[in-house]
Design a protein around this motif. Structure first.
Motif, PDB file in Angstrom:
ATOM      1  N   CYS A 108     -23.295  43.649 108.718  1.00 48.92           N
ATOM      2  CA  CYS A 108     -22.610  43.619 107.418  1.00 48.92           C
ATOM      3  C   CYS A 108     -23.506  44.163 106.312  1.00 48.92           C
ATOM      4  O   CYS A 108     -23.094  45.005 105.518  1.00 48.92           O
ATOM      5  CB  CYS A 108     -22.190  42.198 107.069  1.00 48.92           C
ATOM      6  SG  CYS A 108     -20.918  41.563 108.166  1.00 48.92           S
ATOM      7  N   ILE A 109     -24.731  43.687 106.264  1.00 50.38           N
ATOM      8  CA  ILE A 109     -25.618  44.090 105.174  1.00 50.38           C
ATOM      9  C   ILE A 109     -26.042  45.550 105.346  1.00 50.38           C
ATOM     10  O   ILE A 109     -26.049  46.326 104.395  1.00 50.38           O
ATOM     11  CB  ILE A 109     -26.845  43.155 105.086  1.00 50.38           C
ATOM     12  CG1 ILE A 109     -26.371  41.729 104.783  1.00 50.38           C
ATOM     13  CG2 ILE A 109     -27.805  43.618 104.008  1.00 50.38           C
ATOM     14  CD1 ILE A 109     -27.492  40.720 104.643  1.00 50.38           C
ATOM     15  N   GLY A 110     -26.357  45.919 106.595  1.00 52.08           N
ATOM     16  CA  GLY A 110     -26.770  47.296 106.855  1.00 52.08           C
ATOM     17  C   GLY A 110     -25.665  48.280 106.506  1.00 52.08           C
ATOM     18  O   GLY A 110     -25.895  49.302 105.866  1.00 52.08           O
ATOM     19  N   ILE A 115     -23.435  52.432 102.597  1.00 45.63           N
ATOM     20  CA  ILE A 115     -22.417  52.873 101.641  1.00 45.63           C
ATOM     21  C   ILE A 115     -22.981  52.851 100.229  1.00 45.63           C
ATOM     22  O   ILE A 115     -22.760  53.757  99.439  1.00 45.63           O
ATOM     23  CB  ILE A 115     -21.169  51.982 101.729  1.00 45.63           C
ATOM     24  CG1 ILE A 115     -20.552  52.125 103.108  1.00 45.63           C
ATOM     25  CG2 ILE A 115     -20.156  52.364 100.664  1.00 45.63           C
ATOM     26  CD1 ILE A 115     -19.445  51.163 103.369  1.00 45.63           C
ATOM     27  N   PHE A 116     -23.748  51.799  99.971  1.00 44.72           N
ATOM     28  CA  PHE A 116     -24.321  51.704  98.631  1.00 44.72           C
ATOM     29  C   PHE A 116     -25.266  52.874  98.353  1.00 44.72           C
ATOM     30  O   PHE A 116     -25.314  53.398  97.247  1.00 44.72           O
ATOM     31  CB  PHE A 116     -25.067  50.380  98.448  1.00 44.72           C
ATOM     32  CG  PHE A 116     -25.730  50.268  97.112  1.00 44.72           C
ATOM     33  CD1 PHE A 116     -24.987  49.949  95.995  1.00 44.72           C
ATOM     34  CD2 PHE A 116     -27.081  50.526  96.964  1.00 44.72           C
ATOM     35  CE1 PHE A 116     -25.579  49.879  94.747  1.00 44.72           C
ATOM     36  CE2 PHE A 116     -27.688  50.454  95.717  1.00 44.72           C
ATOM     37  CZ  PHE A 116     -26.928  50.122  94.615  1.00 44.72           C
ATOM     38  N   THR A 117     -26.027  53.284  99.378  1.00 44.55           N
ATOM     39  CA  THR A 117     -26.945  54.402  99.194  1.00 44.55           C
ATOM     40  C   THR A 117     -26.183  55.639  98.719  1.00 44.55           C
ATOM     41  O   THR A 117     -26.604  56.340  97.803  1.00 44.55           O
ATOM     42  CB  THR A 117     -27.667  54.711 100.514  1.00 44.55           C
ATOM     43  OG1 THR A 117     -28.264  53.516 100.979  1.00 44.55           O
ATOM     44  CG2 THR A 117     -28.722  55.764 100.327  1.00 44.55           C
ATOM     45  N   MET A 118     -25.017  55.853  99.339  1.00 45.24           N
ATOM     46  CA  MET A 118     -24.181  56.995  98.971  1.00 45.24           C
ATOM     47  C   MET A 118     -23.669  56.814  97.532  1.00 45.24           C
ATOM     48  O   MET A 118     -23.741  57.726  96.712  1.00 45.24           O
ATOM     49  CB  MET A 118     -23.028  57.042  99.987  1.00 45.24           C
ATOM     50  CG  MET A 118     -21.994  58.075  99.767  1.00 45.24           C
ATOM     51  SD  MET A 118     -21.067  58.391 101.302  1.00 45.24           S
ATOM     52  CE  MET A 118     -20.289  56.827 101.635  1.00 45.24           C
ATOM     53  N   PHE A 423     -29.498  49.318 110.835  1.00 41.59           N
ATOM     54  CA  PHE A 423     -28.096  49.735 110.741  1.00 41.59           C
ATOM     55  C   PHE A 423     -27.891  50.618 109.511  1.00 41.59           C
ATOM     56  O   PHE A 423     -27.121  51.574 109.553  1.00 41.59           O
ATOM     57  CB  PHE A 423     -27.182  48.515 110.663  1.00 41.59           C
ATOM     58  CG  PHE A 423     -26.992  47.819 111.973  1.00 41.59           C
ATOM     59  CD1 PHE A 423     -26.137  48.350 112.914  1.00 41.59           C
ATOM     60  CD2 PHE A 423     -27.687  46.662 112.266  1.00 41.59           C
ATOM     61  CE1 PHE A 423     -25.965  47.724 114.131  1.00 41.59           C
ATOM     62  CE2 PHE A 423     -27.524  46.029 113.477  1.00 41.59           C
ATOM     63  CZ  PHE A 423     -26.669  46.560 114.415  1.00 41.59           C
ATOM     64  N   GLY A 424     -28.594  50.253 108.431  1.00 45.33           N
ATOM     65  CA  GLY A 424     -28.479  51.041 107.205  1.00 45.33           C
ATOM     66  C   GLY A 424     -28.937  52.472 107.447  1.00 45.33           C
ATOM     67  O   GLY A 424     -28.263  53.431 107.073  1.00 45.33           O
ATOM     68  N   LEU A 425     -30.068  52.612 108.128  1.00 46.81           N
ATOM     69  CA  LEU A 425     -30.592  53.954 108.407  1.00 46.81           C
ATOM     70  C   LEU A 425     -29.628  54.724 109.296  1.00 46.81           C
ATOM     71  O   LEU A 425     -29.365  55.905 109.086  1.00 46.81           O
ATOM     72  CB  LEU A 425     -31.964  53.844 109.083  1.00 46.81           C
ATOM     73  CG  LEU A 425     -33.090  53.339 108.177  1.00 46.81           C
ATOM     74  CD1 LEU A 425     -34.366  53.148 108.972  1.00 46.81           C
ATOM     75  CD2 LEU A 425     -33.329  54.316 107.038  1.00 46.81           C
ATOM     76  N   LEU A 426     -29.078  54.019 110.278  1.00 49.14           N
ATOM     77  CA  LEU A 426     -28.110  54.648 111.171  1.00 49.14           C
ATOM     78  C   LEU A 426     -26.900  55.120 110.376  1.00 49.14           C
ATOM     79  O   LEU A 426     -26.417  56.243 110.541  1.00 49.14           O
ATOM     80  CB  LEU A 426     -27.677  53.644 112.246  1.00 49.14           C
ATOM     81  CG  LEU A 426     -26.694  54.176 113.266  1.00 49.14           C
ATOM     82  CD1 LEU A 426     -27.400  55.119 114.221  1.00 49.14           C
ATOM     83  CD2 LEU A 426     -26.047  53.034 114.038  1.00 49.14           C
ATOM     84  N   ALA A 446     -31.140  59.546 101.390  1.00 49.55           N
ATOM     85  CA  ALA A 446     -32.329  58.892 101.929  1.00 49.55           C
ATOM     86  C   ALA A 446     -32.323  57.439 101.509  1.00 49.55           C
ATOM     87  O   ALA A 446     -31.797  57.085 100.458  1.00 49.55           O
ATOM     88  CB  ALA A 446     -33.584  59.595 101.419  1.00 49.55           C
ATOM     89  N   PHE A 447     -32.885  56.611 102.360  1.00 48.02           N
ATOM     90  CA  PHE A 447     -32.972  55.183 102.080  1.00 48.02           C
ATOM     91  C   PHE A 447     -34.069  54.980 101.046  1.00 48.02           C
ATOM     92  O   PHE A 447     -35.239  55.150 101.348  1.00 48.02           O
ATOM     93  CB  PHE A 447     -33.308  54.461 103.385  1.00 48.02           C
ATOM     94  CG  PHE A 447     -33.189  52.966 103.294  1.00 48.02           C
ATOM     95  CD1 PHE A 447     -31.977  52.358 103.554  1.00 48.02           C
ATOM     96  CD2 PHE A 447     -34.286  52.190 102.973  1.00 48.02           C
ATOM     97  CE1 PHE A 447     -31.859  50.980 103.479  1.00 48.02           C
ATOM     98  CE2 PHE A 447     -34.168  50.815 102.897  1.00 48.02           C
ATOM     99  CZ  PHE A 447     -32.945  50.213 103.161  1.00 48.02           C
ATOM    100  N   GLY A 448     -33.689  54.676  99.815  1.00 45.49           N
ATOM    101  CA  GLY A 448     -34.691  54.576  98.753  1.00 45.49           C
ATOM    102  C   GLY A 448     -34.862  53.162  98.261  1.00 45.49           C
ATOM    103  O   GLY A 448     -34.362  52.215  98.872  1.00 45.49           O
ATOM    104  N   GLU A 449     -35.564  53.045  97.119  1.00 46.47           N
ATOM    105  CA  GLU A 449     -35.824  51.696  96.620  1.00 46.47           C
ATOM    106  C   GLU A 449     -34.541  51.041  96.132  1.00 46.47           C
ATOM    107  O   GLU A 449     -34.401  49.825  96.187  1.00 46.47           O
ATOM    108  CB  GLU A 449     -36.915  51.705  95.520  1.00 46.47           C
ATOM    109  CG  GLU A 449     -36.536  52.455  94.277  1.00 46.47           C
ATOM    110  CD  GLU A 449     -37.072  53.870  94.325  1.00 46.47           C
ATOM    111  OE1 GLU A 449     -37.621  54.320  93.308  1.00 46.47           O
ATOM    112  OE2 GLU A 449     -36.956  54.527  95.380  1.00 46.47           O
ATOM    113  N   GLY A 450     -33.585  51.876  95.688  1.00 43.12           N
ATOM    114  CA  GLY A 450     -32.298  51.337  95.265  1.00 43.12           C
ATOM    115  C   GLY A 450     -31.616  50.617  96.412  1.00 43.12           C
ATOM    116  O   GLY A 450     -31.131  49.492  96.280  1.00 43.12           O
TER     117      GLY A 450
END
Lengths: 891, 109
Positions: A108-110, A115-118, A423-426, A446-450
């Motif tokens: 769920c969190i990942g 989506i949040f990264t986008m 999962f987030g990276l995936l 990219a997976f950033g600090e946000g």
């Protein structure tokens, strides 16, 4: 007893006796002072002097007390560590529970994090340019003729640059692609033609060398190029001495001015080169003010409001309208307005709602996950009644036990978030691979600090949510009583049963909302792929050829080439038919606009007739399987230029020629030229065929002009053949090479792939929502199962009694089914209300499906109903197998 | 908190533990003992052993007990715990290594 355990006990005890400790400290110190005083008196001092000396030797008692209290203060931190240690031990004992929770949360969190990264990259973060909120885009709109966004042009640029004082810089930018000669071979490059002001609007500096200067904006002095950072890195190995070198672009010599900075990738990630946007100043015709091609960007001056710029622009439009009375009526009827909007807003406009929708759905799934875990934790908290009661009896405070529950919750959610990073990276990788087409141009995510911050916040929230209910339950009952209770007692658990049931209902309704959303999208998708779009794209291979450079300067050469290549390809074995078209169906943006035809009139609202158009050669209709209904299609007459024909589709015939034969009438895609003599003649009517995106409305009528009526230097071949696309493309390439070895070929492959790709947009959203919905369904069925199974295990005695007094197995199953049924019915009922309310927001994404589609709602409700019954079936069966002897068993 | 103070505290903690190694004592006795064995070199205000004692107790390195004898004021007596013993040993060793190293440097540098 280990030191840690001792420490734990000490602290647990000292937690409850703060006041006592203070008094003890006081006593302790007093004792010491007294001892000192005695010592001094023994040494012969007077009691008064001894008292003072003792105080001096001891030091400032008050500050020392403070320090002692500080020493206990470390307790707060230590307590936390202790709680966590204890939590870890507790959790590692119930491994299955912990793993299930961590896995659910990770998913769920990942998922939400990706989506949040986008969302964050596109919508929340500003563009990487100084004061980027002041960058605006200015464009023409003609809403009354269906054009809600067009581009702009040179006359507008020149006019606004001179008169619109609200903006400091202006720049034009238009897509450019060309053949660039590198070390003897030719490569197709894409990029943009930009004016010198473009870089100034963005406030970027060259990475190397310089940008364009004002004089490059004049034709003849425009052969200068700036490489994008990426292109320079890849093709020129970051050659630091690149500026000043020359390259061949479309067989002209261009001077390399410099290299653009990396930050431009944020807006133009795929640009390889930037060339100068040039025109001939003498030829700037103000009448061209509505021939729109390039985008016009500008930078608002500091402190100036968008509305000021807008009113200055309106004033210029008014001025133009006054001076060109002949256009006034047309522009008014088209509802012309020049719009000015923040570039970033405009850029993300199309995806904003979709992204928020996805995030909301993701959060729904997360919420369902949290509910499940809450339920599980509630069940566990009940099972741990005895443990808590014991701690309470030993003097543990309620707040202490509550804090313990919270630290367990937080530990679980942090672990979940930790695994969730994977999962987030995936997810981000999947988005980068599959979703780039539907997003505005941007560099890979990219997976950033946000994203990390988001995950931490979510983890903390999750921790609070999942430990909230068990804690509330804890406080709402007499724990000590729990000690005397049997571990199978049921009366005290009525409350938590009710909460669990409510949670299950909530879960089911959330799941239903998501499933309905996914169902509506799937139904739409089905409608789209099964629609008859009029083209037969199977077995059609396409490839695009640009005839650029000096060899094709002469128009005749272009026509000759087009003729030749059609001849060659149609003679190839296995080729049924071949045609040439200006645009690629489902890929190109087809031009559309107002038309005139013999006897055409504005409609009652003063709107001119509209149509889409393209240009095609003989063989096009055969190759794409578009059937001729009346008259004829293009033939040798059109190639030779001995007639100017146009073929229309049935839609146009029906709409504009109401039943009369259109053949022989005149038609032109121009609403300015009043002279019918200049217009092409309608020679045939073909069936309707969707050329624009496949999921577009069967919108405007369509007109096919001849590709030989005018010159089309960049065009696509369409070949109908049973031969595989790869083989065919390779063969055509070979033949092309014999004609001209320097021609690049692009946009090649089976046409069906283009059709397919045009649906990527929908497919991605549909898949994502479906995945969410399925996860939601699984989670809520697990939730139901858990609650039912638990209630069966708590009520063994009751069931046993029923069995003992003669209830049959069937009756017991029925009893439990009935309970499950009630929860399901309530949950689904609420869900239906929610879905009916929320599905409206999906309306824009639906295709020939109402947001209240009966089929989808019924199907989803039935499916969810069955799933929920299945989930309660197993516990109910278990209940029915409980032996009457249970009644007698004592705990 | 300054570094210097930290150092002082650490040292005092160690001294308190060492004193308690010889047997249970109350605060006054501990202070006196430290003064005696250090031959009055370490002249700290006696009260400052109390934060130290409370810290050590919090870490479960020492334990305390109120001793009540008939007719006398109750007195709080500290005892070194098993953990405290192990801790003291480890700390003494590392202190010795450290001070030896410092001495070597001071002599030979």
């Amino acid at each position: 007893m280990g030191r840690l355990l001792k420490q734990w006990r000490n602290r647990l005890l000292s937690l409850f006796r703060d006041g006592e400790k203070q008094r003890e400290l006081e006593l302790e110190m007093q004792y010491h002072l007294e001892a000192l005083r005695k010592e001094y008196i023994q040494n012969g001092m007077t009691p008064e002097r001894a008292h003072r000396a003792a105080l001096a030797r001891f030091g400032g008692a008050e500050s020392l007390k403070e320090e002692c209290r500080d020493a206990w203060g470390t307790r707060v931190v230590m307590d936390l560590i202790r709680d966590i240690r204890y939590s870890m031990r507790v959790l590692s004992k119930s491994r299955a529970f912990s793993l299930a929770v961590i896995a659910t949360l990770a998913l769920c969190i990942g998922g939400n994090a990706s989506i949040f990264t986008m969302l964050n990259t596109l919508l929340l973060k500003p563009l990487p340019f100084p004061e980027s909120e002041r960058i605006v885009e200015i464009y023409n709109t003609y809403p009354e003729v269906g054009v809600t966004k067009d581009e702009s042009n040179v006359p507008m640029y020149l006019d606004f640059k001179e008169h619109v004082e609200a903006c400091s810089d202006f720049g034009l930018i238009e897509a450019f692609s060309g053949n660039i000669g590198v070390d003897g071979y030719v490569e197709r490059v894409n990029g943009f033609a930009v004016t010198s002001g473009f870089f100034q609007v963005l406030r970027v500096r060259p990475h190397i060398g310089a940008f364009f200067s004002e004089e490059n904006m004049v034709r003849g002095q425009h052969r200068v190029v700036v490489f994008s950072f990426n292109y320079w890195q890849d093709r020129y190995a970051s050659d630091p001495s690149i500026s000043g070198q020359t390259v061949m672009i479309n067989e002209h010599r261009f001077e390399v001015r410099g290299v653009a900075p990396r930050s431009l990738e944020a807006l133009y990630p795929n640009a390889q080169i930037f060339v100068a946007y040039a025109w001939n100043p003498a030829n700037v015709d103000p009448l061209e003010r509505h021939s729109n091609d390039p985008k016009l960007l500008a930078r608002l001056k500091e402190g100036v409001d968008l509305s000021v710029a807008k009113s200055q622009i309106d004033a210029r439009d008014e001025e133009f309208s006054k001076n060109h009375a002949q256009l006034r009526g047309v522009l008014e009827s088209a509802g012309h307005e020049t719009k000015i909007v923040a570039l970033q807003e405009e850029r993300v406009e199309s995806v904003r709602n979709v992204l928020y929708l996805l995030q909301v759905c993701g959060l729904f799934v997360w919420l369902i996950g949290c509910v499940n875990i809450s339920n599980l934790a509630l069940t566990r908290a009940n099972a741990r009644n005895w443990e808590f009661a014991l701690r309470r009896a030993l003097g543990g405070r309620m707040s202490d036990i509550g804090r313990q529950l919270f630290s367990e919750g937080l530990l679980l959610s942090l672990a979940g978030a930790g695994v969730g990073v994977l999962f987030g990276l995936l997810g981000i990788r999947l988005i980068n691979t599959y979703a780039m087409d539907i997003l505005p141009p941007m560099p890979p995510l990219a997976f950033g600090e946000g994203s990390l911050g988001f995950m931490v916040v979510m983890a903390i929230l999750t921790g609070l949510i999942i430990s909230f209910l068990p804690t509330v339950r804890l406080f709402s009952r007499n724990l000590i009583k729990g000690l005397s209770e049997s571990s199978r007692g049921s009366s005290t658990n009525r409350g938590s049963q009710r909460i669990s049931s409510a949670l299950v209902c909530g879960q089911l309704s959330l799941a239903l909302v998501l499933l309905v959303g996914a169902g509506l999208l799937i139904h739409s998708f089905y409608n789209i792929v099964t629609r008859d779009y009029g083209l037969d794209a199977t077995n059609v291979t396409t490839l695009r050829i640009p005839l650029l450079g000096q060899r094709y300067q002469d128009n005749v050469k272009v026509v000759q080439f087009q003729d030749r290549i059609r001849e060659i390809v149609s003679a190839m074995p296995g080729v049924e038919s071949v045609g040439i078209g200006r645009d690629v169906p489902m890929y190109s943006d087809y031009s559309s606009g107002a038309i005139q035809y013999s006897g055409s009139k504005m409609d009652p609202n003063g709107k001119p007739p509209l149509a889409f158009n393209t240009r095609v050669s003989p063989g096009y209709f055969e190759a794409l399987g578009i059937k001729l209904l009346r008259g004829e299609v293009f033939g040798p007459l059109d190639v030779a230029g001995s007639r100017r024909g146009v073929v229309i589709d049935e839609k146009m015939a029906d709409l504009y020629f109401n039943g009369e034969s259109p053949i022989g009438r005149k038609l032109v895609n121009d609403f300015l030229d009043p002279n019918e003599e200049h217009w092409p003649e309608i020679i045939g009517v073909v069936e309707f065929a969707q050329h624009e995106r496949i999921d577009d409305e069967r919108g405007y009528p369509f007109a096919y002009y001849s590709i030989y009526d005018g010159i089309q230097r960049s065009f696509s071949l369409f070949i109908r053949s049973d031969i595989g696309s790869d083989l065919l493309v390779a063969e055509v390439r070979k033949r092309l090479g014999e004609l001209d070895s320097k021609l690049p070929v692009f946009l090649s492959g089976p046409l069906i792939d283009f059709v397919d790709e045009s649906l990527n947009n929908r497919r991605v959203i549909m898949y994502l929502l479906t995945i969410f919905a399925v996860i939601a369904m699984l989670l809520s069925s697990i939730g139901i199962y858990g609650v039912m199974a638990y209630s069966v295990s708590r009520q063994r005695r009751e069931i046993g009694t029923r069995a003992a007094i003669g209830a049959t197995r069937g009756e017991i199953v029925k009893l439990f089914f009935k309970r499950a049924l009630r929860k399901t019915a309530i949950g689904l009922g609420l869900g239906l209300v929610g879905a009916l309310t929320l599905s409206r927001f999906l309306a824009a994404m639906l295709y020939e499906v109402e947001s209240t589609d009966f089929l989808v709602y019924t199907l989803i409700t039935v499916v969810l109903f069955l799933v929920s019954l299945l989930a309660s079936y197993l516990p109910a069966m278990k209940a029915s197998r409980i032996h009457p002897m249970e009644t007698l068993r004592l705990d | 908190m300054s570094k210097k103070k930290d150092l002082l505290q650490g040292t005092l903690d160690l001294l308190v533990l060492r004193v308690l190694e010889t047997g249970p004592r109350h605060g006054y006795a501990i202070a006196r003992r430290i003064e005696q064995i250090s031959e009055d070199v370490l002249k700290v205000q006696q009260g400052s052993i109390y934060p130290s004692l409370h810290r050590l107790e919090d870490k479960a390195l020492i334990e305390s007990e109120w001793l009540v004898e008939d007719g006398k004021r109750p007195v709080k007596v500290y005892t070194l715990s098993k953990e405290g013993k192990a801790y003291l040993q480890a700390e003494t060793e590392s202190w010795q290594t450290f001070s030896a190293a410092v001495n070597t440097v001071l002599k030979n540098a």
